[in-house]
Scaffold this motif. Sequence first.
Motif, mmCIF file in Angstrom:
data_model
loop_
_atom_site.group_PDB
_atom_site.id
_atom_site.type_symbol
_atom_site.label_atom_id
_atom_site.label_comp_id
_atom_site.label_asym_id
_atom_site.label_seq_id
_atom_site.Cartn_x
_atom_site.Cartn_y
_atom_site.Cartn_z
ATOM 1 N N SER A 43 -15.373 -29.798 -7.012
ATOM 2 C CA SER A 43 -16.422 -30.760 -6.511
ATOM 3 C C SER A 43 -16.210 -30.927 -5.139
ATOM 4 N N ALA A 128 -16.380 -24.879 -11.807
ATOM 5 C CA ALA A 128 -17.517 -25.203 -12.314
ATOM 6 C C ALA A 128 -17.371 -25.238 -13.818
ATOM 7 N N THR A 163 -20.358 -26.703 -7.802
ATOM 8 C CA THR A 163 -19.005 -27.390 -7.960
ATOM 9 C C THR A 163 -19.413 -28.984 -7.910
ATOM 10 N N PHE A 185 -24.996 -24.412 -13.759
ATOM 11 C CA PHE A 185 -23.418 -25.167 -13.550
ATOM 12 C C PHE A 185 -23.663 -26.467 -13.404
ATOM 13 N N ASP A 187 -20.636 -29.757 -12.261
ATOM 14 C CA ASP A 187 -19.334 -30.146 -11.682
ATOM 15 C C ASP A 187 -17.900 -29.533 -12.792
#
Length: 323
Positions: A43, A128, A163, A185, A187
Amino acid sequence: MQKVLSIDGGGIRGIIPAMVLTEVERRTERRIAEMFDLVAGTSTGGILALGLTKPGQDNKPEYSAKKLIELYETEGGKIFSIPVWHRIHSGWGLADEKYPSTGIDEVALKYFGDVRLAQAFKEVLITAYEIEERGPWFFKRRHARDENREGDNFLMRDIARATSAAPTYFEPLQLEWGPHGQRAFIDGGIHSNNPAMCAYVEARKVYPEENDFLVVSLGTGEPTRKMPYEEVKGWGLALWAQPILNVVFDGVSDTVDYQLLELLSTEEGDARRYYRFQTVLDTGKDDLDDASATNIQALKEKAKEIIDDNEAALETLCSQLIA
């Protein structure tokens, strides 16, 4: 010795590890990516990892850690901005993600342009979670450079967006995966908010002949906000949606810290092989998205506490990094 850096997720709280890394750069007079062999992040930590390893001119990393502090100070308000139309459309975050992706997309483009993962200055691992085939996903420089893995050389800006697509905050990101079709995707914090164990495993894979590893893990602050039973017992789906992320992220991070403390323990007198720099958020908010000037200042004060309280550890670490 192979040196590994791992940076937790935590939204706007990423300014904490950015400041700690700035102090490391100040003491060593070197860029972070010049001292570490592999940089991992989840992230906001993933965004930092990409920023620290983005190539610049003269075969140097483009961004210093100090430069990335500005990302939080000057761009946080843009990333976590809610236009009135979105508030209404999303039902104040109940019927749609809390924030439109416009702000974070603009910031990712500004900082990463069209640079791809294969161009990273050092080995990179970014986490991710892929929601269509359902499973953890790791963006890796070594995969991006592998001629047999067509489609893995994603744009850095897309990886940064993937991410950090925290559920309820930002919508998932759908990407073309070369000839393999599309993948979507969210986080990586839902499985590896502290990606230090993933980073350690990846380092052993990249350097199979190496037995000596140094792992440095940076947290974004441990939440201390109490969740009283009498209040929480009546929560339903809507009230649990965002608090549950902090619960999961915090629990995952502490578990990984315990595992690495055991795996990389050292005898008295031996050089340390594992460092974890973390703080308790007894001041400043643990919200992922409070980009107010007041909260950013409070988070910077917490980072300064880490630096002041770990003077000896930082001095030892810096000596190991430039040895």
